[in-house]
Design a protein around this motif. Sequence first.
Motif, PDB file in Angstrom:
ATOM      1  N   LEU A  53     109.978 -50.388  -5.631  1.00 30.93           N
ATOM      2  CA  LEU A  53     111.300 -50.816  -6.103  1.00 30.93           C
ATOM      3  C   LEU A  53     111.079 -51.694  -7.335  1.00 30.93           C
ATOM      4  N   SER A  54     111.628 -51.286  -8.449  1.00 30.76           N
ATOM      5  CA  SER A  54     111.328 -52.061  -9.660  1.00 30.76           C
ATOM      6  C   SER A  54     112.099 -53.377  -9.675  1.00 30.76           C
ATOM      7  N   MET A  55     111.552 -54.352 -10.395  1.00 27.05           N
ATOM      8  CA  MET A  55     112.184 -55.666 -10.499  1.00 27.05           C
ATOM      9  C   MET A  55     113.589 -55.563 -11.082  1.00 27.05           C
ATOM     10  N   ALA A  56     113.813 -54.554 -11.927  1.00 25.49           N
ATOM     11  CA  ALA A  56     115.113 -54.414 -12.605  1.00 25.49           C
ATOM     12  C   ALA A  56     116.268 -54.278 -11.617  1.00 25.49           C
ATOM     13  N   HIS A  57     115.985 -53.705 -10.416  1.00 22.87           N
ATOM     14  CA  HIS A  57     117.056 -53.557  -9.427  1.00 22.87           C
ATOM     15  C   HIS A  57     117.697 -54.891  -9.059  1.00 22.87           C
ATOM     16  N   TYR A  58     116.903 -55.965  -9.094  1.00 25.74           N
ATOM     17  CA  TYR A  58     117.428 -57.272  -8.677  1.00 25.74           C
ATOM     18  C   TYR A  58     118.098 -58.037  -9.815  1.00 25.74           C
ATOM     19  N   GLN A  59     118.079 -57.467 -11.019  1.00 17.32           N
ATOM     20  CA  GLN A  59     118.575 -58.232 -12.163  1.00 17.32           C
ATOM     21  C   GLN A  59     120.047 -58.634 -12.057  1.00 17.32           C
ATOM     22  N   PRO A  60     120.953 -57.737 -11.592  1.00 19.66           N
ATOM     23  CA  PRO A  60     122.364 -58.168 -11.450  1.00 19.66           C
ATOM     24  C   PRO A  60     122.507 -59.370 -10.509  1.00 19.66           C
ATOM     25  N   PHE A  61     121.712 -59.390  -9.426  1.00 17.63           N
ATOM     26  CA  PHE A  61     121.738 -60.547  -8.527  1.00 17.63           C
ATOM     27  C   PHE A  61     121.216 -61.792  -9.242  1.00 17.63           C
ATOM     28  N   MET A  62     120.090 -61.645  -9.940  1.00 19.94           N
ATOM     29  CA  MET A  62     119.496 -62.796 -10.638  1.00 19.94           C
ATOM     30  C   MET A  62     120.486 -63.368 -11.660  1.00 19.94           C
ATOM     31  N   ASP A  63     121.151 -62.478 -12.395  1.00 17.39           N
ATOM     32  CA  ASP A  63     122.080 -62.942 -13.425  1.00 17.39           C
ATOM     33  C   ASP A  63     123.247 -63.724 -12.821  1.00 17.39           C
ATOM     34  N   ALA A  64     123.751 -63.240 -11.666  1.00 19.55           N
ATOM     35  CA  ALA A  64     124.906 -63.906 -11.045  1.00 19.55           C
ATOM     36  C   ALA A  64     124.512 -65.210 -10.353  1.00 19.55           C
ATOM     37  N   LEU A 133     104.757 -52.047  -5.391  1.00 18.10           N
ATOM     38  CA  LEU A 133     105.789 -53.039  -5.644  1.00 18.10           C
ATOM     39  C   LEU A 133     106.859 -52.879  -4.578  1.00 18.10           C
ATOM     40  N   GLU A 134     106.634 -53.559  -3.463  1.00 18.34           N
ATOM     41  CA  GLU A 134     107.493 -53.428  -2.298  1.00 18.34           C
ATOM     42  C   GLU A 134     108.753 -54.261  -2.519  1.00 18.34           C
ATOM     43  N   SER A 135     109.822 -53.942  -1.759  1.00 21.16           N
ATOM     44  CA  SER A 135     111.140 -54.579  -1.955  1.00 21.16           C
ATOM     45  C   SER A 135     111.081 -56.072  -2.181  1.00 21.16           C
ATOM     46  N   SER A 136     110.439 -56.786  -1.249  1.00 22.04           N
ATOM     47  CA  SER A 136     110.514 -58.234  -1.356  1.00 22.04           C
ATOM     48  C   SER A 136     109.512 -58.758  -2.372  1.00 22.04           C
ATOM     49  N   GLU A 137     108.428 -58.015  -2.620  1.00 24.68           N
ATOM     50  CA  GLU A 137     107.513 -58.488  -3.657  1.00 24.68           C
ATOM     51  C   GLU A 137     108.172 -58.402  -5.029  1.00 24.68           C
ATOM     52  N   SER A 138     108.874 -57.314  -5.287  1.00 25.22           N
ATOM     53  CA  SER A 138     109.535 -57.230  -6.594  1.00 25.22           C
ATOM     54  C   SER A 138     110.653 -58.254  -6.681  1.00 25.22           C
ATOM     55  N   PHE A 139     111.265 -58.590  -5.525  1.00 25.55           N
ATOM     56  CA  PHE A 139     112.246 -59.674  -5.552  1.00 25.55           C
ATOM     57  C   PHE A 139     111.599 -60.976  -6.001  1.00 25.55           C
ATOM     58  N   TRP A 140     110.484 -61.358  -5.362  1.00 29.38           N
ATOM     59  CA  TRP A 140     109.860 -62.642  -5.699  1.00 29.38           C
ATOM     60  C   TRP A 140     109.285 -62.636  -7.110  1.00 29.38           C
ATOM     61  N   ALA A 141     108.869 -61.460  -7.571  1.00 28.41           N
ATOM     62  CA  ALA A 141     108.408 -61.363  -8.962  1.00 28.41           C
ATOM     63  C   ALA A 141     109.568 -61.621  -9.920  1.00 28.41           C
ATOM     64  N   ALA A 142     110.697 -60.963  -9.677  1.00 29.44           N
ATOM     65  CA  ALA A 142     111.862 -61.146 -10.548  1.00 29.44           C
ATOM     66  C   ALA A 142     112.394 -62.574 -10.452  1.00 29.44           C
ATOM     67  N   ALA A 143     112.369 -63.135  -9.235  1.00 32.96           N
ATOM     68  CA  ALA A 143     112.862 -64.505  -9.028  1.00 32.96           C
ATOM     69  C   ALA A 143     111.962 -65.503  -9.748  1.00 32.96           C
ATOM     70  N   SER A 144     110.649 -65.300  -9.657  1.00 35.77           N
ATOM     71  CA  SER A 144     109.701 -66.208 -10.308  1.00 35.77           C
ATOM     72  C   SER A 144     109.895 -66.177 -11.819  1.00 35.77           C
ATOM     73  N   LYS A 145     110.090 -64.983 -12.343  1.00 35.26           N
ATOM     74  CA  LYS A 145     110.291 -64.816 -13.780  1.00 35.26           C
ATOM     75  C   LYS A 145     111.579 -65.515 -14.228  1.00 35.26           C
TER      76      LYS A 145
END
Length: 259
Positions: A53-64, A133-145
Amino acid sequence: PGTTPHIQDICIGRCYDYSQIKYKSVLPQASGSCEELADKFFTAFSHQPPCSLSMAHYQPFMDAAKQALPEDKALFWSGVKQLAHEYAGDGRRFVTLEDTLIGYLVDGLVWCGQGSPPGQNYSRCPSWNDCPLESSESFWAAASKAFAESARGRVTVMTDGSRADRPAYRRDSFFGKYELPFLNKALVTSVDVILTHPLDQPAVETCENGSLVQLMQDVTARGFNFNCEDDPQAILHLLCADDPVIRECQLVTKYMFPG
Ligand code: AVW
Protein backbone atom coordinates in the motif's frame (compact mmCIF):
# COMPACT_ATOMS: atom_id res chain seq x y z
CA PRO A 1 -0.77 -9.97 14.40
CA GLY A 2 -4.43 -9.85 15.45
CA THR A 3 -6.27 -6.67 14.53
CA THR A 4 -7.61 -4.19 17.09
CA PRO A 5 -11.29 -4.77 17.91
CA HIS A 6 -13.59 -1.69 17.80
CA ILE A 7 -10.93 0.21 15.88
CA GLN A 8 -13.42 2.71 14.38
CA ASP A 9 -14.85 3.59 17.79
CA ILE A 10 -11.35 3.91 19.25
CA CYS A 11 -10.28 6.35 16.51
CA ILE A 12 -13.36 8.54 16.89
CA GLY A 13 -13.12 8.45 20.68
CA ARG A 14 -9.41 9.30 20.67
CA CYS A 15 -10.07 12.16 18.28
CA TYR A 16 -12.63 13.78 20.60
CA ASP A 17 -10.44 13.16 23.64
CA TYR A 18 -7.51 14.73 21.80
CA SER A 19 -9.28 17.84 20.58
CA GLN A 20 -11.66 18.47 23.50
CA ILE A 21 -9.53 17.44 26.48
CA LYS A 22 -6.03 16.05 26.35
CA TYR A 23 -4.29 18.34 23.86
CA LYS A 24 -6.88 21.11 23.71
CA SER A 25 -4.53 23.84 24.89
CA VAL A 26 -1.26 22.17 23.89
CA LEU A 27 -1.34 22.11 20.10
CA PRO A 28 -3.35 23.86 17.37
CA GLN A 29 -6.44 22.03 16.12
CA ALA A 30 -6.59 20.14 12.82
CA SER A 31 -8.90 21.38 10.09
CA GLY A 32 -11.03 18.25 9.66
CA SER A 33 -13.83 17.05 11.98
CA CYS A 34 -13.38 13.76 13.84
CA GLU A 35 -15.86 11.92 11.60
CA GLU A 36 -14.15 13.29 8.51
CA LEU A 37 -10.70 12.27 9.78
CA ALA A 38 -11.76 8.74 10.70
CA ASP A 39 -13.45 8.39 7.34
CA LYS A 40 -10.29 9.48 5.50
CA PHE A 41 -8.15 7.10 7.57
CA PHE A 42 -10.30 4.02 6.87
CA THR A 43 -10.80 4.92 3.22
CA ALA A 44 -7.03 5.03 2.74
CA PHE A 45 -6.51 1.27 3.14
CA SER A 46 -9.97 -0.26 2.76
CA HIS A 47 -10.47 -2.46 -0.33
CA GLN A 48 -6.70 -2.46 -0.88
CA PRO A 49 -4.48 -5.52 -0.57
CA PRO A 50 -2.60 -5.39 2.77
CA CYS A 51 0.87 -5.47 1.22
CA SER A 52 2.33 -2.81 -1.07
CA LEU A 53 0.00 0.00 0.00
CA SER A 54 1.72 3.17 -1.08
CA MET A 55 2.17 6.10 1.30
CA ALA A 56 0.15 8.28 -1.10
CA HIS A 57 -3.06 6.50 -0.03
CA TYR A 58 -2.81 8.15 3.39
CA GLN A 59 -2.17 11.65 2.06
CA PRO A 60 -5.81 12.90 2.23
CA PHE A 61 -5.89 11.83 5.90
CA MET A 62 -2.51 13.47 6.60
CA ASP A 63 -3.62 16.71 4.95
CA ALA A 64 -6.85 16.89 6.97
CA ALA A 65 -5.20 15.96 10.29
CA LYS A 66 -2.01 18.01 9.96
CA GLN A 67 -1.31 20.60 12.66
CA ALA A 68 1.22 23.41 12.90
CA LEU A 69 3.98 22.46 15.35
CA PRO A 70 5.25 24.87 17.99
CA GLU A 71 8.80 26.08 17.41
CA ASP A 72 11.68 24.12 19.03
CA LYS A 73 9.34 21.36 20.28
CA ALA A 74 9.57 18.47 17.82
CA LEU A 75 11.08 15.33 19.37
CA PHE A 76 12.07 12.37 17.17
CA TRP A 77 13.15 9.06 18.67
CA SER A 78 14.88 5.86 17.61
CA GLY A 79 14.80 2.77 19.84
CA VAL A 80 13.60 4.72 22.89
CA LYS A 81 9.91 5.31 22.26
CA GLN A 82 8.83 4.98 25.88
CA LEU A 83 11.59 7.15 27.35
CA ALA A 84 11.05 9.80 24.66
CA HIS A 85 7.35 9.92 25.52
CA GLU A 86 8.06 10.17 29.24
CA TYR A 87 10.40 13.07 28.60
CA ALA A 88 8.03 14.77 26.17
CA GLY A 89 5.33 14.77 28.86
CA ASP A 90 2.27 14.77 26.55
CA GLY A 91 3.50 17.84 24.72
CA ARG A 92 4.47 19.75 27.85
CA ARG A 93 8.23 19.63 27.23
CA PHE A 94 8.33 18.28 23.69
CA VAL A 95 5.97 17.07 20.98
CA THR A 96 6.46 13.58 19.53
CA LEU A 97 4.68 12.21 16.49
CA GLU A 98 2.34 10.38 18.87
CA ASP A 99 1.42 13.70 20.51
CA THR A 100 0.13 14.99 17.19
CA LEU A 101 -3.38 14.07 16.10
CA ILE A 102 -2.04 11.94 13.24
CA GLY A 103 -0.02 9.73 15.58
CA TYR A 104 -2.37 9.90 18.56
CA LEU A 105 -5.39 8.50 16.68
CA VAL A 106 -3.61 5.34 15.58
CA ASP A 107 -0.75 4.68 18.01
CA GLY A 108 -0.75 1.02 19.08
CA LEU A 109 -3.55 -0.06 16.73
CA VAL A 110 -3.33 -2.96 14.29
CA TRP A 111 -5.22 -2.66 11.01
CA CYS A 112 -5.09 -3.64 7.34
CA GLY A 113 -7.25 -3.78 4.26
CA GLN A 114 -8.16 -6.59 1.88
CA GLY A 115 -9.33 -6.68 -1.74
CA SER A 116 -12.41 -8.80 -1.00
CA PRO A 117 -15.51 -7.54 0.95
CA PRO A 118 -15.85 -6.00 3.49
CA GLY A 119 -12.57 -4.35 2.43
CA GLN A 120 -10.99 -4.43 5.86
CA ASN A 121 -9.54 -7.48 7.58
CA TYR A 122 -11.07 -7.75 11.04
CA SER A 123 -8.98 -10.68 12.25
CA ARG A 124 -5.33 -10.74 11.13
CA CYS A 125 -2.76 -8.59 9.34
CA PRO A 126 0.60 -9.45 7.80
CA SER A 127 3.62 -8.58 9.93
CA TRP A 128 5.93 -5.75 8.89
CA ASN A 129 8.51 -8.26 7.71
CA ASP A 130 6.13 -10.12 5.42
CA CYS A 131 5.71 -7.49 2.74
CA PRO A 132 7.58 -4.50 1.35
CA LEU A 133 5.20 -1.71 2.36
CA GLU A 134 2.42 -3.05 4.54
CA SER A 135 -0.65 -0.96 5.48
CA SER A 136 0.52 0.30 8.82
CA GLU A 137 4.17 0.63 7.84
CA SER A 138 3.29 2.96 4.99
CA PHE A 139 1.05 4.82 7.44
CA TRP A 140 3.92 5.40 9.88
CA ALA A 141 6.23 6.31 7.01
CA ALA A 142 3.78 8.93 5.72
CA ALA A 143 3.08 10.14 9.27
CA SER A 144 6.80 10.47 10.07
CA LYS A 145 7.36 12.43 6.88
CA ALA A 146 4.44 14.79 7.58
CA PHE A 147 5.69 15.31 11.15
CA ALA A 148 9.23 16.11 9.99
CA GLU A 149 7.94 18.54 7.35
CA SER A 150 6.05 20.45 10.07
CA ALA A 151 8.99 20.80 12.47
CA ARG A 152 10.34 24.33 13.03
CA GLY A 153 13.34 25.81 14.83
CA ARG A 154 15.48 23.44 16.86
CA VAL A 155 14.51 19.80 16.53
CA THR A 156 15.55 17.10 18.99
CA VAL A 157 16.19 13.41 18.45
CA MET A 158 16.57 10.94 21.30
CA THR A 159 18.40 7.69 20.64
CA ASP A 160 20.13 4.82 22.44
CA GLY A 161 23.92 4.52 22.47
CA SER A 162 24.16 1.22 24.32
CA ARG A 163 22.97 -1.33 21.82
CA ALA A 164 25.68 -3.53 20.41
CA ASP A 165 23.37 -4.88 17.70
CA ARG A 166 22.08 -1.55 16.44
CA PRO A 167 23.83 1.80 16.02
CA ALA A 168 22.17 4.87 17.55
CA TYR A 169 21.84 6.38 14.06
CA ARG A 170 20.95 4.30 11.02
CA ARG A 171 20.17 5.76 7.62
CA ASP A 172 17.55 3.03 7.15
CA SER A 173 15.62 3.72 10.37
CA PHE A 174 12.38 5.70 10.14
CA PHE A 175 14.26 8.67 11.52
CA GLY A 176 17.01 8.26 8.92
CA LYS A 177 14.68 7.52 6.02
CA TYR A 178 11.51 9.56 6.57
CA GLU A 179 12.38 12.32 9.06
CA LEU A 180 15.89 13.74 8.73
CA PRO A 181 15.65 13.98 4.88
CA PHE A 182 12.33 15.84 5.11
CA LEU A 183 13.24 18.56 7.60
CA ASN A 184 12.53 21.92 6.00
CA LYS A 185 15.82 23.71 5.33
CA ALA A 186 14.15 27.11 5.60
CA LEU A 187 12.38 26.36 8.89
CA VAL A 188 14.73 24.14 10.90
CA THR A 189 17.89 25.60 12.44
CA SER A 190 19.51 22.77 14.35
CA VAL A 191 19.32 19.08 15.18
CA ASP A 192 19.97 18.44 18.87
CA VAL A 193 20.74 14.85 19.76
CA ILE A 194 20.00 13.37 23.17
CA LEU A 195 22.06 10.19 23.42
CA THR A 196 20.89 7.95 26.24
CA HIS A 197 22.45 4.92 27.88
CA PRO A 198 20.47 2.67 30.22
CA LEU A 199 21.86 3.05 33.76
CA ASP A 200 23.19 -0.50 33.93
CA GLN A 201 24.69 -0.69 30.44
CA PRO A 202 28.04 0.47 29.04
CA ALA A 203 28.13 3.26 26.46
CA VAL A 204 28.82 1.48 23.16
CA GLU A 205 28.58 4.82 21.37
CA THR A 206 28.97 8.40 22.60
CA CYS A 207 28.38 11.77 20.93
CA GLU A 208 32.00 11.67 19.78
CA ASN A 209 32.14 8.34 18.01
CA GLY A 210 30.39 5.58 16.11
CA SER A 211 27.23 6.38 14.17
CA LEU A 212 26.98 9.82 15.80
CA VAL A 213 29.83 10.98 13.57
CA GLN A 214 27.82 9.95 10.52
CA LEU A 215 24.75 11.69 11.94
CA MET A 216 26.74 14.88 12.42
CA GLN A 217 27.88 14.70 8.80
CA ASP A 218 24.37 14.06 7.47
CA VAL A 219 22.95 16.90 9.60
CA THR A 220 25.58 19.50 8.73
CA ALA A 221 25.54 18.50 5.03
CA ARG A 222 21.88 19.62 5.04
CA GLY A 223 22.88 22.98 6.49
CA PHE A 224 21.64 22.50 10.06
CA ASN A 225 23.65 23.03 13.22
CA PHE A 226 24.46 19.85 15.12
CA ASN A 227 24.51 19.44 18.88
CA CYS A 228 24.77 16.24 20.86
CA GLU A 229 24.64 15.54 24.58
CA ASP A 230 25.32 12.24 26.32
CA ASP A 231 22.86 11.45 29.11
CA PRO A 232 21.55 14.94 30.00
CA GLN A 233 20.68 15.37 33.69
CA ALA A 234 16.97 15.58 32.94
CA ILE A 235 17.07 12.12 31.34
CA LEU A 236 19.14 10.64 34.18
CA HIS A 237 16.55 11.86 36.65
CA LEU A 238 13.77 10.25 34.62
CA LEU A 239 15.66 6.95 34.47
CA CYS A 240 16.39 7.15 38.19
CA ALA A 241 12.69 7.36 39.00
CA ASP A 242 12.49 3.67 38.04
CA ASP A 243 15.73 2.66 39.77
CA PRO A 244 16.35 5.14 42.61
CA VAL A 245 18.63 3.02 44.80
CA ILE A 246 21.41 2.15 42.35
CA ARG A 247 24.75 3.90 42.61
CA GLU A 248 24.31 6.10 39.53
CA CYS A 249 21.25 7.66 41.14
CA GLN A 250 22.76 8.65 44.52
CA LEU A 251 24.29 11.99 43.49
CA VAL A 252 21.43 14.19 44.55
CA THR A 253 21.46 13.18 48.22
CA LYS A 254 25.21 13.86 48.39
CA TYR A 255 24.58 17.47 47.38
CA MET A 256 21.68 17.84 49.79
CA PHE A 257 23.52 16.38 52.78
CA PRO A 258 27.24 17.07 52.28
CA GLY A 259 29.89 15.37 54.39
P1 AVW B 1 12.82 2.55 15.98
P2 AVW B 1 12.82 4.61 14.02
N1 AVW B 1 3.87 2.96 16.64
O1 AVW B 1 12.74 2.61 17.47
O2 AVW B 1 13.76 5.78 13.84
C1 AVW B 1 4.41 1.83 16.19
O3 AVW B 1 13.78 1.60 15.39
O4 AVW B 1 12.85 3.57 12.96
O5 AVW B 1 13.16 4.03 15.46
N2 AVW B 1 5.46 1.80 15.41
C2 AVW B 1 5.99 2.96 15.02
C3 AVW B 1 5.50 4.20 15.43
C4 AVW B 1 4.37 4.16 16.29
N3 AVW B 1 3.82 5.27 16.78
N4 AVW B 1 6.27 5.18 14.89
C5 AVW B 1 7.22 4.56 14.18
N5 AVW B 1 7.05 3.23 14.27
C6 AVW B 1 7.87 2.14 13.78
C7 AVW B 1 8.51 7.97 13.92
C8 AVW B 1 8.96 2.40 12.84
O6 AVW B 1 8.46 2.08 11.58
C9 AVW B 1 8.83 8.72 15.17
F1 AVW B 1 8.57 10.05 14.99
C10 AVW B 1 10.06 1.43 13.22
O7 AVW B 1 10.09 0.33 12.35
C11 AVW B 1 10.27 8.45 15.46
O8 AVW B 1 11.05 9.64 15.35
C12 AVW B 1 9.70 0.90 14.57
O9 AVW B 1 8.55 1.64 14.95
C13 AVW B 1 10.70 7.42 14.45
O10 AVW B 1 9.64 7.27 13.52
C14 AVW B 1 10.77 1.09 15.58
O11 AVW B 1 11.37 2.32 15.43
C15 AVW B 1 10.98 6.06 15.09
O12 AVW B 1 11.33 5.16 14.12
